[in-house]
Design an enzyme around this catalytic site. Sequence first.
Site, short mmCIF file in Angstrom:
data_model
loop_
_atom_site.label_atom_id
_atom_site.label_comp_id
_atom_site.label_asym_id
_atom_site.label_seq_id
_atom_site.Cartn_x
_atom_site.Cartn_y
_atom_site.Cartn_z
N GLY A 41 0.79 -1.28 0.14
CA GLY A 41 -0.06 -0.13 0.22
C GLY A 41 0.87 1.12 0.12
O GLY A 41 1.99 1.24 0.43
N GLN A 46 3.59 9.89 1.03
CA GLN A 46 4.72 9.17 1.24
C GLN A 46 5.66 9.52 -0.11
O GLN A 46 6.85 9.39 -0.06
CB GLN A 46 4.28 7.77 1.29
CG GLN A 46 3.79 7.35 2.53
CD GLN A 46 3.59 5.88 2.50
OE1 GLN A 46 2.78 5.21 1.98
NE2 GLN A 46 4.63 5.03 2.91
N CYS A 91 6.87 -0.14 7.11
CA CYS A 91 6.22 0.93 6.31
C CYS A 91 7.21 1.35 5.28
O CYS A 91 8.40 1.52 5.77
CB CYS A 91 5.79 2.29 7.28
SG CYS A 91 5.35 3.77 6.47
N LEU A 92 7.01 1.77 4.27
CA LEU A 92 8.01 1.97 2.96
C LEU A 92 8.83 3.48 3.45
O LEU A 92 9.97 3.88 3.25
CB LEU A 92 7.45 2.41 1.77
CG LEU A 92 6.84 1.04 1.02
CD1 LEU A 92 6.31 1.23 -0.35
CD2 LEU A 92 8.09 -0.04 1.12
N HIS A 133 -3.95 1.28 7.69
CA HIS A 133 -2.51 1.93 7.66
C HIS A 133 -2.16 2.77 6.58
O HIS A 133 -1.67 4.21 7.12
CB HIS A 133 -1.53 0.87 7.48
CG HIS A 133 0.04 1.00 7.31
ND1 HIS A 133 0.84 0.33 8.06
CD2 HIS A 133 0.65 2.10 6.39
CE1 HIS A 133 2.17 1.33 7.95
NE2 HIS A 133 1.88 1.76 6.82
N GLU A 134 -3.01 2.87 5.54
CA GLU A 134 -2.72 3.84 4.62
C GLU A 134 -3.67 4.83 4.95
O GLU A 134 -3.39 6.38 4.59
CB GLU A 134 -3.32 3.42 3.34
CG GLU A 134 -2.24 2.11 2.64
CD GLU A 134 -0.77 2.60 2.94
OE1 GLU A 134 -0.30 3.74 2.95
OE2 GLU A 134 -0.01 1.20 3.09
N HIS A 137 -2.06 7.39 7.18
CA HIS A 137 -1.00 8.09 6.71
C HIS A 137 -1.73 9.45 6.21
O HIS A 137 -1.26 10.56 6.15
CB HIS A 137 -0.45 7.48 5.26
CG HIS A 137 0.77 6.74 5.63
ND1 HIS A 137 1.94 7.18 6.31
CD2 HIS A 137 1.11 5.47 5.52
CE1 HIS A 137 2.90 6.31 6.15
NE2 HIS A 137 2.47 5.16 5.71
ZN LIG Z 1 3.20 3.29 5.79
#
Ligand SMILES: [Zn+2]
Length: 169
Positions: A41, A46, A91-92, A133-134, A137
Amino acid sequence: MRYYGDPILRERARDVTVFDARLRELAADMVETMEHENGVGLAAPQIGESVQLLVALRLADPDDETTDVVVLVNPEILSRSQDTWVHEEGCLSIPGVRGNVTRPSNITVRYRDLDGNEHVVEAENMFARILQHEIDHLNGKLFIDYLSPAAKVLIKPRLKRLASRSGDE
Ligand SMILES: [Zn+2]
């Protein structure tokens, strides 16, 4: 990619009001980045765009290998189940950090597609986790916020390094 320490990751992203070719392009860029980074995701902040847009894989469970991508614009969680489950997240934007996060098992989400049409989706298990999670963000929240005090102490040096690196850019 924007990393931990970048203030954009702590802002509430603004709502999308124009559903145009630019939005489509941004979503396509995000899908490409997610796939390139082997993520499940990705939220627009991000990659430096503070708008309410996320892309995610529709994974039924952690081992699911689906490549079915969903794009959600202006997502809003309408309801969350009482029952929860714990699973390890990463997380990226916070490379090298993982931790167990407790989340509701099922959620209902209202969102718009890239044409601006409204939809409601019921998500469960892994897919529900990814969406939460997204969506976090998009509201300036990160999975590390949910970690236990002990886990937070352990990741602190790593977060410090990430934050100082992100300040240099
Ligand atoms: Zn993340």
